[in-house]
Design a protein around this motif. Structure first.
Motif, mmCIF file in Angstrom:
data_model
loop_
_atom_site.group_PDB
_atom_site.id
_atom_site.type_symbol
_atom_site.label_atom_id
_atom_site.label_comp_id
_atom_site.label_asym_id
_atom_site.label_seq_id
_atom_site.Cartn_x
_atom_site.Cartn_y
_atom_site.Cartn_z
ATOM 1 N N VAL A 1 30.293 27.232 20.200
ATOM 2 C CA VAL A 1 30.738 25.850 20.104
ATOM 3 C C VAL A 1 31.661 25.739 18.899
ATOM 4 O O VAL A 1 31.360 26.247 17.824
ATOM 5 N N ILE B 1 25.784 19.532 20.697
ATOM 6 C CA ILE B 1 26.071 20.848 21.264
ATOM 7 C C ILE B 1 25.893 20.819 22.777
ATOM 8 O O ILE B 1 26.768 21.255 23.529
ATOM 9 N N ALA C 1 32.015 23.447 23.754
ATOM 10 C CA ALA C 1 31.095 24.578 23.861
ATOM 11 C C ALA C 1 31.359 25.348 25.147
ATOM 12 O O ALA C 1 31.745 24.775 26.160
ATOM 13 N N PRO D 1 33.731 18.530 19.501
ATOM 14 C CA PRO D 1 33.054 19.792 19.812
ATOM 15 C C PRO D 1 33.320 20.220 21.255
ATOM 16 O O PRO D 1 33.316 19.396 22.168
#
Length: 161
Positions: free
Chosen positions: A55, A9, A64, A62
């Motif tokens: 996210v 993240i 975010a 990913p």
């Protein structure tokens, strides 16, 4: 959505510095998130309520985004529509603003959208979290999910443009 770890993240933020990403508050309950029901993970910073984050996995990776909300205003008590999941709320929609990525963001440019204040769009779409009055739609659940993901991808693309 596949479960994400805190390092994944933090590394995924596109509109803040690595230092800012390392200092922001990531949810402590990542293992307990309903990952199978999420199209994206969204949360408010418990220590700074005007800050929010989301996210999503877009194109297999990913991505975010750091967001800020405007202060509460009297119009927020009216029924409003989330631009991501198209859920109506009475007082549960906020204008969330994201600095653009890169040079544009450093110059103060930003992108905003009205979103569910708690960023639980995925749960509202699936009926896992209730709102007062639901609007009737003829779309299937899969079509609603696709619409939410497309709206989210469009918002993130504007942040990254």
């Amino acid at each position: 959505m596949k479960p994400l770890t805190e390092p994944e993240i933090r590394a995924a933020f596109v509109n803040c510095t690595k230092g800012e990403a390392s200092r922001l508050n990531v949810p402590r309950d990542l293992a307990e998130q309903p990952w199978d029901d999420l199209d994206f993970l969204g949360w408010r910073d418990p220590q700074a309520p005007d800050r929010a984050y989301l996210v999503a996995v877009l194109d297999g990776r990913p991505v975010a985004v750091a967001l800020r909300s405007s202060g509460a205003a009297s119009w927020q008590a009216r029924r409003s529509l989330c631009s991501l999941c198209v859920t109506t709320h009475t007082g549960g929609v906020s204008l969330l603003v994201a600095p653009r990525a890169g040079k544009a963001g450093k110059q103060g440019n930003s992108v905003g959208a009205y979103m569910c204040a708690d960023l639980a769009c995925s749960l509202y779409v699936r009926g896992k979290k209730e709102v007062g009055t639901k609007l009737h739609e003829s779309l299937t659940l899969e079509e609603k999910i696709e619409r939410t993901v497309a709206n989210l991808a469009a918002f993130v693309a504007k942040v990254m443009a």
